[in-house]
Design a protein around this motif. Structure first.
Motif, PDB file in Angstrom:
ATOM      1  N   LYS A  21       0.808  -1.450  -0.190  1.00  0.00           N
ATOM      2  CA  LYS A  21       0.258  -0.023  -0.011  1.00  0.00           C
ATOM      3  C   LYS A  21       0.740   1.300   0.102  1.00  0.00           C
ATOM      4  O   LYS A  21       0.672   2.181  -0.756  1.00  0.00           O
ATOM      5  CB  LYS A  21      -1.072   0.027   1.261  1.00  0.00           C
ATOM      6  N   ASP A  22       1.908   1.398   0.766  1.00  0.00           N
ATOM      7  CA  ASP A  22       2.794   2.365   0.683  1.00  0.00           C
ATOM      8  C   ASP A  22       4.160   1.855   1.063  1.00  0.00           C
ATOM      9  O   ASP A  22       4.228   0.946   1.775  1.00  0.00           O
ATOM     10  CB  ASP A  22       2.578   3.391   2.144  1.00  0.00           C
ATOM     11  N   CYS A  23       5.272   2.546   0.496  1.00  0.00           N
ATOM     12  CA  CYS A  23       6.706   1.890   0.409  1.00  0.00           C
ATOM     13  C   CYS A  23       7.447   3.280   0.560  1.00  0.00           C
ATOM     14  O   CYS A  23       7.187   4.287  -0.171  1.00  0.00           O
ATOM     15  CB  CYS A  23       6.904   1.048  -0.927  1.00  0.00           C
ATOM     16  N   PHE A  24       8.332   3.195   1.755  1.00  0.00           N
ATOM     17  CA  PHE A  24       9.247   4.340   1.758  1.00  0.00           C
ATOM     18  C   PHE A  24      10.576   3.563   1.978  1.00  0.00           C
ATOM     19  O   PHE A  24      10.795   2.726   2.516  1.00  0.00           O
ATOM     20  CB  PHE A  24       8.947   4.955   3.172  1.00  0.00           C
ATOM     21  N   ARG A  25      11.569   4.259   1.245  1.00  0.00           N
ATOM     22  CA  ARG A  25      13.083   3.706   1.293  1.00  0.00           C
ATOM     23  C   ARG A  25      13.900   5.196   1.566  1.00  0.00           C
ATOM     24  O   ARG A  25      13.817   6.252   1.164  1.00  0.00           O
ATOM     25  CB  ARG A  25      13.604   3.198  -0.058  1.00  0.00           C
ATOM     26  N   TRP A  26      14.868   4.809   2.426  1.00  0.00           N
ATOM     27  CA  TRP A  26      15.789   5.948   2.752  1.00  0.00           C
ATOM     28  C   TRP A  26      17.228   5.400   2.492  1.00  0.00           C
ATOM     29  O   TRP A  26      17.508   4.454   3.277  1.00  0.00           O
ATOM     30  CB  TRP A  26      15.794   6.379   4.260  1.00  0.00           C
ATOM     31  N   VAL A  27      17.940   5.769   1.380  1.00  0.00           N
ATOM     32  CA  VAL A  27      19.040   5.097   1.160  1.00  0.00           C
ATOM     33  C   VAL A  27      20.165   6.255   1.408  1.00  0.00           C
ATOM     34  O   VAL A  27      19.905   7.331   0.965  1.00  0.00           O
ATOM     35  CB  VAL A  27      19.284   4.815  -0.338  1.00  0.00           C
ATOM     36  N   ALA A  28      21.342   5.901   2.264  1.00  0.00           N
ATOM     37  CA  ALA A  28      22.264   6.906   2.780  1.00  0.00           C
ATOM     38  C   ALA A  28      23.221   7.162   1.735  1.00  0.00           C
ATOM     39  O   ALA A  28      23.665   8.454   1.633  1.00  0.00           O
ATOM     40  CB  ALA A  28      22.869   6.390   4.072  1.00  0.00           C
ATOM     41  N   ARG A  29      23.667   6.089   0.774  1.00  0.00           N
ATOM     42  CA  ARG A  29      24.673   6.698  -0.093  1.00  0.00           C
ATOM     43  C   ARG A  29      24.162   6.338  -1.712  1.00  0.00           C
ATOM     44  O   ARG A  29      23.858   7.259  -2.193  1.00  0.00           O
ATOM     45  CB  ARG A  29      25.835   5.860   0.275  1.00  0.00           C
ATOM     46  N   THR A  30      24.286   5.217  -1.954  1.00  0.00           N
ATOM     47  CA  THR A  30      23.723   4.982  -3.615  1.00  0.00           C
ATOM     48  C   THR A  30      22.664   4.061  -3.851  1.00  0.00           C
ATOM     49  O   THR A  30      22.499   3.049  -3.272  1.00  0.00           O
ATOM     50  CB  THR A  30      25.175   4.490  -4.344  1.00  0.00           C
ATOM     51  N   ASP A  31      21.618   4.504  -4.769  1.00  0.00           N
ATOM     52  CA  ASP A  31      20.692   3.633  -4.965  1.00  0.00           C
ATOM     53  C   ASP A  31      20.694   3.629  -6.410  1.00  0.00           C
ATOM     54  O   ASP A  31      20.571   4.420  -7.182  1.00  0.00           O
ATOM     55  CB  ASP A  31      19.365   4.178  -4.594  1.00  0.00           C
TER      56      ASP A  31
END
Length: 71
Positions: A21-31
């Motif tokens: 339903k909802d998706c959140f991503r936090w990537v500190a360096r490289t995605d």
């Protein structure tokens, strides 16, 4: 609530399907994504923000909209 801490997770699969339903991503360096084709479809709004951005195409680039603001 599930918490997972791992140094490396490697997954090899023929196909992965996710439905959320909802998706959140936090990537500190490289995605990074490397694909033959990438499709992004947004029903209402798509925002892309960056300090610097680059779009490079070998052939044509098409921008289609009622209003286009540059600058």
């Amino acid at each position: 609530k599930l918490s997972l801490v791992a140094a490396t997770i490697d997954t090899v699969a023929e196909r992965i399907t996710q439905r959320v339903k909802d998706c959140f991503r936090w990537v500190a360096r490289t995605d990074s994504t490397k694909a033959g084709q990438v499709n992004i479809n947004a029903e209402h709004r798509l925002d892309l923000k960056a300090g610097d951005a680059s779009l490079v195409a070998r052939q044509g680039v098409k921008i289609d909209g009622d209003k286009i603001h540059l600058g």
